[in-house]
Scaffold this active site. Structure first.
Site, short mmCIF file in Angstrom:
data_model
loop_
_atom_site.label_atom_id
_atom_site.label_comp_id
_atom_site.label_asym_id
_atom_site.label_seq_id
_atom_site.Cartn_x
_atom_site.Cartn_y
_atom_site.Cartn_z
N TRP A 117 -29.27 72.85 74.11
CA TRP A 117 -30.35 72.63 75.08
C TRP A 117 -31.38 71.64 74.54
O TRP A 117 -32.57 71.91 74.47
CB TRP A 117 -31.03 73.95 75.43
CG TRP A 117 -30.16 74.97 76.07
CD1 TRP A 117 -28.79 74.99 76.12
CD2 TRP A 117 -30.58 76.15 76.75
NE1 TRP A 117 -28.34 76.11 76.78
CE2 TRP A 117 -29.42 76.84 77.19
CE3 TRP A 117 -31.82 76.71 77.02
CZ2 TRP A 117 -29.48 78.05 77.89
CZ3 TRP A 117 -31.88 77.91 77.72
CH2 TRP A 117 -30.72 78.56 78.16
N THR A 156 -20.85 64.12 76.56
CA THR A 156 -21.67 65.32 76.78
C THR A 156 -21.66 65.83 78.21
O THR A 156 -22.34 66.82 78.51
CB THR A 156 -23.14 65.04 76.37
OG1 THR A 156 -23.63 63.94 77.15
CG2 THR A 156 -23.24 64.71 74.89
N THR A 164 -22.32 71.76 69.09
CA THR A 164 -22.96 72.40 70.24
C THR A 164 -22.74 73.91 70.27
O THR A 164 -21.77 74.43 69.70
CB THR A 164 -22.38 71.81 71.54
OG1 THR A 164 -22.87 72.51 72.69
CG2 THR A 164 -20.86 71.91 71.57
N ASP A 165 -23.64 74.60 70.96
CA ASP A 165 -23.49 76.03 71.21
C ASP A 165 -22.33 76.32 72.16
O ASP A 165 -21.88 77.46 72.29
CB ASP A 165 -24.78 76.61 71.80
CG ASP A 165 -25.15 75.99 73.13
OD1 ASP A 165 -25.04 74.74 73.26
OD2 ASP A 165 -25.54 76.72 74.06
N TYR A 197 -15.30 70.80 77.44
CA TYR A 197 -16.30 70.23 76.56
C TYR A 197 -16.40 71.03 75.26
O TYR A 197 -16.35 70.46 74.16
CB TYR A 197 -17.65 70.20 77.27
CG TYR A 197 -18.81 69.86 76.35
CD1 TYR A 197 -18.92 68.60 75.79
CD2 TYR A 197 -19.78 70.81 76.05
CE1 TYR A 197 -19.98 68.29 74.94
CE2 TYR A 197 -20.84 70.51 75.21
CZ TYR A 197 -20.94 69.25 74.65
OH TYR A 197 -21.98 68.95 73.82
N LEU A 257 -15.50 54.21 70.74
CA LEU A 257 -15.13 55.46 70.08
C LEU A 257 -13.71 55.90 70.43
O LEU A 257 -13.17 56.79 69.76
CB LEU A 257 -16.12 56.56 70.44
CG LEU A 257 -17.56 56.34 69.97
CD1 LEU A 257 -18.41 57.54 70.30
CD2 LEU A 257 -17.61 56.05 68.48
#
Length: 294
Positions: A148, A61, A100-101, A124, A36
């Site tokens: 989550w 992550t 993501t949150d 992140y 990647l």
């Protein structure tokens, strides 16, 4: 229906392959198959693929290591998805990307909606926000923000807490961080079920764009863990509440980042299951299969 999927062994990647069954063919690429951090390799993989849709489940992550390795985090979470989206645009292919949150700062008194301003507070989150922005340039792109994530597959919060609860006498768990757990297996089932719609949709279809995907309700990290641990009759740990500050982690976390899924429900008719129901079911399955606990 054929899906080219970046990511093969991660939690969501594995769940997608399991959900596909015999109805959808998933061509899953590991990082060994496609680096990647090599834009040309990413682009070539998409241009050469015989597929109807491209799905990106791969990401950097590791929240704390991202603080020390920002170049890698941005290469994987921002640059690579941007290349994927551009290559998909060349072929007029739909592209589905997971976010993501952590793009939010957590200063809120209600669940976040898609139109709320994103203000990430760690590397992140910033890398994932940059990825969203690069991806959404493609008119046939979908970004699903999740949070989550748990499932029967790979290492995740539920499997990790179940293992620790059998190994330790005391578990100190953060009680002042709130969010909405996401059932990775429900996410995978949604992706597989919706793939034909994305593949058939034209530019401007409301199925494209930015969405939040999570279970119903919100909870604290402490209650999230307790809901899983309470399902294991062999758990021995005494649970104690603590604060985020007590852990002094390198990367700050948003204190409250629940996701509102109203847009997803309106566009796709999806009805999220209560988080506790999904967590308890997953915990029961993991307790019954000790080898699955990471």
């Amino acid at each position: 229906m054929r899906i080219l999927q970046f990511g093969r062994t991660g939690q969501v990647a594995t769940a997608v392959q399991a959900a596909a069954g015999g109805t959808v063919e998933v061509i899953a690429l590991s990082r060994a198959d496609c680096d990647l951090q090599d834009p040309e390799a990413v682009r070539a993989a998409i241009l050469a693929a015989d597929c109807d849709l491209v799905l990106n489940t791969a990401a950097f992550t590791h929240v704390d290591p991202a603080e020390e390795r920002p170049d890698e985090a941005f290469a994987v979470n921002a640059a690579a998805p941007g290349v994927m989206a551009a290559a998909c645009a060349e072929r007029d292919l739909p592209f589905v990307h997971l976010s993501t949150d952590a793009v939010f700062d957590g200063v809120t008194d209600r669940p976040y909606v898609e139109t709320d301003a994103a203000r990430p507070i760690n590397v992140y989150g910033r890398s994932k926000l940059a990825g969203e922005q690069a991806v959404l340039v493609h008119p046939k792109a979908v970004v699903l923000r999740i949070s989550w994530v748990f499932s029967r597959y790979g290492r995740n919060y539920v499997s990790f807490m179940l293992r620790l609860a059998r190994e330790r006498e005391v578990l100190k768990i953060v009680a002042d961080q709130f969010g909405t757990p996401t059932d990775g297996e429900a996410l995978a089932a949604f992706l597989i079920a919706t793939a034909p719609r994305w593949a058939a949709a034209a530019n401007g279809d409301p199925a494209f764009g930015l969405f939040h995907f999570a279970n119903a309700g919100e909870t604290s990290r402490f209650d999230f863990a307790k809901a899983a641990i309470d399902r294991d009759p062999l758990a021995k740990a005494c649970l104690e509440r603590t604060s985020q500050a007590a852990f002094a982690e390198p990367a700050p976390r948003p204190p409250r980042s629940p996701l509102d899924t109203g847009k997803l429900q309106k566009v796709f008719g999806f009805r999220p299951e209560p988080w506790r129901t999904a967590v308890e079911r997953t915990a029961d399955r993991l307790v019954a299969d000790p080898a699955a606990r990471a």
